[in-house]
Structure formats: C-alpha cells, structure tokens
Motif scaffolding. Sequence first.
Motif, PDB file in Angstrom:
ATOM      1  N   GLN A 359      47.652 -51.239 -41.657  1.00 36.13           N
ATOM      2  CA  GLN A 359      47.597 -52.692 -41.741  1.00 36.13           C
ATOM      3  C   GLN A 359      47.892 -53.333 -40.386  1.00 36.13           C
ATOM      4  OE1 GLN A 359      46.447 -54.332 -44.338  1.00 36.13           O
ATOM      5  NE2 GLN A 359      46.586 -56.238 -43.192  1.00 36.13           N
ATOM      6  N   ASP A 360      48.838 -52.752 -39.636  1.00 33.88           N
ATOM      7  CA  ASP A 360      49.133 -53.269 -38.297  1.00 33.88           C
ATOM      8  C   ASP A 360      47.912 -53.130 -37.394  1.00 33.88           C
ATOM      9  OD1 ASP A 360      51.681 -53.959 -39.003  1.00 33.88           O
ATOM     10  OD2 ASP A 360      52.639 -52.192 -38.118  1.00 33.88           O
ATOM     11  N   GLU A 363      45.381 -55.877 -38.313  1.00 36.46           N
ATOM     12  CA  GLU A 363      45.834 -57.191 -37.850  1.00 36.46           C
ATOM     13  C   GLU A 363      45.840 -57.305 -36.328  1.00 36.46           C
ATOM     14  OE1 GLU A 363      49.629 -57.765 -39.641  1.00 36.46           O
ATOM     15  OE2 GLU A 363      48.823 -57.949 -41.695  1.00 36.46           O
ATOM     16  N   SER A 364      45.762 -56.162 -35.632  1.00 37.15           N
ATOM     17  CA  SER A 364      45.756 -56.172 -34.171  1.00 37.15           C
ATOM     18  C   SER A 364      44.354 -56.269 -33.582  1.00 37.15           C
ATOM     19  CB  SER A 364      46.435 -54.907 -33.627  1.00 37.15           C
ATOM     20  OG  SER A 364      47.795 -54.863 -33.990  1.00 37.15           O
ATOM     21  N   GLU A 367      40.438 -61.088 -32.828  1.00 43.77           N
ATOM     22  CA  GLU A 367      39.733 -62.042 -33.684  1.00 43.77           C
ATOM     23  C   GLU A 367      38.359 -62.347 -33.096  1.00 43.77           C
ATOM     24  OE1 GLU A 367      40.161 -66.775 -34.768  1.00 43.77           O
ATOM     25  OE2 GLU A 367      41.978 -65.610 -34.318  1.00 43.77           O
ATOM     26  N   GLU A 374      38.180 -58.996 -41.092  1.00 43.91           N
ATOM     27  CA  GLU A 374      39.147 -60.066 -41.329  1.00 43.91           C
ATOM     28  C   GLU A 374      39.401 -60.210 -42.830  1.00 43.91           C
ATOM     29  OE1 GLU A 374      37.674 -63.525 -39.351  1.00 43.91           O
ATOM     30  OE2 GLU A 374      37.710 -62.582 -37.376  1.00 43.91           O
ATOM     31  N   GLU A 377      42.837 -55.363 -46.271  1.00 42.20           N
ATOM     32  CA  GLU A 377      44.201 -54.870 -46.432  1.00 42.20           C
ATOM     33  C   GLU A 377      44.167 -53.368 -46.684  1.00 42.20           C
ATOM     34  OE1 GLU A 377      46.196 -57.047 -49.469  1.00 42.20           O
ATOM     35  OE2 GLU A 377      45.904 -59.003 -48.491  1.00 42.20           O
TER      36      GLU A 377
END
Length: 665
Positions: A359-360, A363-364, A367, A374, A377
């Motif tokens: 998950q990290d 999210e890293s 964008e 995006e 999970e």
Amino acid sequence: MSQANCSDKIKTYNMRTRKQKIILTLSILSVIFVLAITGVYIFRDALLQKAIVKVKEKMDQDYDSNFTVKLAKFNGLTGVELKDVVLKPKHADTLFRIESMKTTVNFWHLFTGNVQLGSLDAKNGYVQLVRNANGRNFDAFLPKKKETTSDEKTNYAELAYRILTNALNLVPTDMKLENLSLKMDDMGKKAQLNLKTLTLEDKQLETAIQVQTNTFTQRWKIKGFADPRNKQADIRFFNIDTGRIKVPYFDERYNLTAGFDSIRLNVENIDMDGDELHIDGFTSIANLHVNHEKIASKDVVINNARFDYHFLFGESFIAIDSSSTVLLNKMKFNPYVEYNNEKDKIYKLKIALPRMKAQDFIESLPEGLFTHFEGMEAEGTFDYRLDFEYNKDRPNDLVFESKLNKENLKILKYGEADLNKLNGSFVYRAMINGKPQRPILVGPGNPNYAPLSEITPYLRKSVLTTEDPSFFSHHGFINQAFKQSIIKNIKTRKFSRGASTISMQLIKNVFLTREKTLSRKLEEILLVYVMENNRIISKERMLEVYFNIIEWGPNVYGIGEAAHFYFQKSPSQLSLNECLYLANIIPSPRKFMYQFNDEGNLRNFAVNRDKMVRNIMLRRGIITSEDTIYELPIMVSGAARSFIRTKVVKDSTAVDSTSIEEFNF
C-alpha cells in the motif's frame, strides 16, 4: 688559561657565528623579498596591461571576438579593478558586458600557481546567449572535440577534482553582486534572470532574483550556507511570491512545463582519498509538477523527493555508490549507477528496494504518472532487485535481471483499471488516432462473439506462434525478448522495437490508450504484472478476450467478424492456410489489401511468409504433416474482397479511408 675554558670559548664563538650567519641570511632574503615585491608593485600595472593585451589577442585569433576593457588597475597589493569590460563576437551579438568589477586575489596561492579569489564586488552587467537566423553568439566558445588515440584515457578522479577545485577557488569568500543578468533569446523564445542582489558574508549566502519570460514573471530567492574554501554548502531555492517556481524557457523551447515549491542542495564533503574522489551530500525537492506530451497526458506530481548521494570518481569510472538512497514519498531504495571504460565501455544500473508495504508503494507512485492505480488498495509486502549491465563493445552480452519477492500480496480494491472486468461481459471501444471507435460487446450477448472452444485450434496455434509462443508458460514478460528489445533500442537510440506479449497487448487494448508516453508504458508493465501474478484471470480467458477484441481489418473487431469478413465462415470452420493468413495480418490489419495482386491472389512475399510460419509450427510439433494435406490457396470471398484492387473492377483506384471506416458489422 685551562684547556677546558679555551674549549668553551671556542664553542660559544661558533654558536654566535652560526646565529649571525642565520640572521644575515634571513636579512638578505627579506631584502630580496621586499625588492621583489617592490618590483612587482612598481611594474604590476604594466604587467596587467600586458596580460589584457594577451587576452585581446587570444579572443581575436582563437574566437573571432573583440575583448575590451575601459579601465584596469590595481587597488592595494592584491586588488584589481576593472571597468566596462566587453566581450563581443565580431559577427554576432554581445556575449558579455559588465560595468564595474573589483576583486582581490589570495597572494600566497599565486606562488603555487593557483588563482584564489578573496572578494568580489560587481554590478551592472549581463551574459547574453542568442540564437537567430545568423547563428549563435557563443558557438566559438563551446568546447571542441579533441582527437584522441586509443591509448589516451581520461583520469576521471583527477579531472573532476581539478575542475571542482579551480571552480571553487574562483568563488570568493566575500561577495556582493548587484544588477547582473543572464539573458537568453532562442529565435524569439526569451528568458531573463535578473540577479538584483547577491551577498556572501561570513559564509552566509542570500540572493534576490527576478525572472522574466514571454509567458510569466516571478521573484526567486536563494539562501543558505556556502563555504567554498572547505568545499561545503547548504542552500535553499524558493519562490518569494505565492505559487510554485516555474522553470523558464523549457515551456517554449520543448513544450515542457515544470515547477516546484523549493529545492535544497547540500554538499557535505568533497575529498580526494588516494586515487578516488568522493562527493557526499543530499538534494531534495518539494511539490514537483512536470507536464510534457511524451511523459503523460496530465501533470505528473511528486510531493516529496530526496536523494542522499555518494558520488565516486576513479581513474577509469564514474559511479553513484550503492550507499546512496532515493526517497520518493514513502518509497526508499538504493541505486547503483556506474560508467567504466577500463577495458570496454560498460554501463551498470542496480536498484535494491528493501521490503516495504504494498500500500505504501501504491501511495508513493507519482500522481498523474499511474492514473490507473489511483484508488487501488493492497495488502502484503514485497522487495525488488534490478541488475542491468550494458557493454557497448559487446552489446549481445547484455545483463537484465529483475526479481520481485512478495509475501501475502493481495489486491483488495482496484483503481481506475478494474482487471476483474475481463472475467465477465464488458463493452470495448478501440482508440484510433485518439478517437474512440464503435462499441463492441465482449460477451455472449454479441452474435459475433466466439468462445475459445468455438475457435479452431489452427488459429490459436498460428497466432501464438507469431505473437507469443510462450504465452502459457510466462508471467506476462519474456526476459530474452526484453533483452533483445533493449539492445535494439540502444543501438538505434530510439524505441524502435518492443517486446509485447499477448498479456501486454490485452492490457494495452482494454485499459490504456494508444498514446506513446512514458506513463502508458509504465502502467502497462505494472498492470500486466498485477494481472499475471495475482491469478486474477486465467490464461484461457485472456486468450479468449484477446481473440474477440483485436482489430483484424478496417473496422473489423474480433475473430467472429473477421472470419465472415474474409471467408464467410465461422471461426470454427477456418482452414490452416486461412488461419496462417489471419495470424500474419495482425500487426497491420488495415493494410491487408496490399498483400494481394490484381488477380485477387496473395503476393509471393505473403505466401512465403505463411509457409515460413507453417514450417516453424511443423518443426515445433505444433501441427503435423497430415494437417497440411489438401490445403488450398487463400480465396477471399467475404466483404474484404471489395477492398482488393483487381482487373475485374472497373475503378481500380484504392478505396479511400472514408469508405474503409464506413464498413460496419
């Protein structure tokens, strides 16, 4: 007088004599030194003028430029003052001009041959770089490529240390600059950086800069610690006004827009240790935004990034040591990069990503670069290793090893790309030149849909042979194909060859656009890995979807439509020769008509191509000789025949693109 007393007096006399000689010698050296200094002091203005004349001659003879100084004189013992200094190429715009400059030189370093500035006070000047119809005003000053023999090699450590030392020696320990500018004019694309003030005092640096381009105006500030003599610095670059710092010139020149909130640069150590030069420090950037059509369709955003670097320079190599670390949001990894020319020219890249939460990692991701991830999970952890080595003198020895070790890795929620939709019915729309084509229902509700069990095995075998022979055994990627692709792309210096598997083609067609961007390629690789390594879709289902969505001709999608379009058959009725033909037109299906002659028969090159694939299948045992008995030539009988130029057609001109697009099932 006793003999002992006599001996003592003699010793005392000798000691006095030696002291007197030493004093006399020092006195003589002092006089000589004073006379030398006095001589230099008396004749220094003449020497300065002579030096300026030499510079003028060199600029004239070597660079076809005029160098002028209105006033040049000494101030005190080590100070020099110059006024109205101009450097102008004879046939181009002025390159450099400064109204006033005062500097002092470290006197003692002159005796060692080093020029080390003590202070600098300059104001009202500019450096101007111009490119117009007449050329560039700085061409003559660009480094010329030196001819070297095969035995000549650069000692990278010595060269880098010499350049850094000389450059830092020219940075004064005390400095005050006012109203200096860097102007750029590239065929009307203009940018100007005005250094309003710069002060360096007690190792504290502060500047005020105004930026003016054709598209924006901003005020910047650079502030921090700078100690050029000890080769250390810690400075921060940020915007005085609100908003991000915009990178000038690149928006007009390369259509690249970029901006950031701040940059920090730290240099902790520059040290020559034996035969190696070590440079240590870190750099960081906050809220970086980049936009370019070759990167992604939208802004790419990196919130926080930091690079703790350890550069190494040796006699025959340049490297970023593996003790360096890169921090990208929550992701942290150790890179190793090296160029070595001790024997061959070798390039190395190694990346070690320690075990981290999935998950990290999601999210890293920057964008805008991975839009399909995006909202995704996941749980579990993984680590990753990459080992790449390219020998320019022996390219076929390329090393490419990529390994990911996962533990309890599981996708809990999909992002924009819901891979699970491939397991059911869905609507597919191909994209051609950025335009969506007619919708195709992929599922039993479409009368042209063909389940895998209703597609002749000949077609499955033919397509797998031409497109992806190891489809049922690989996990989305073929390492050897990747290696060959990398070798070809490096040799041609462009992306001239891909290494697409059916898995990659499926992801590209269903979830991604056809745009040639870095973002699309990276997303393709990650999505294929997720699909193939998490058992989301079976291989059989992947192949079935693939057969029902790929383009087989102009506005012809799926094997159900294709079998009728060419041969007025169902997919289960196709012959081996027909399947070989269909497999071989997949790369360029909209140009199929050019493979036929004016009698409506396949041209020799196409016949030989199909035979070659058939022979490969025979050698591999995919088909038997009995499968080739009673095979007839290709006879196109469906609607496709109207696209083929034959003698029997009165108007033998090629069918235009409009009529091709209008063909509709």
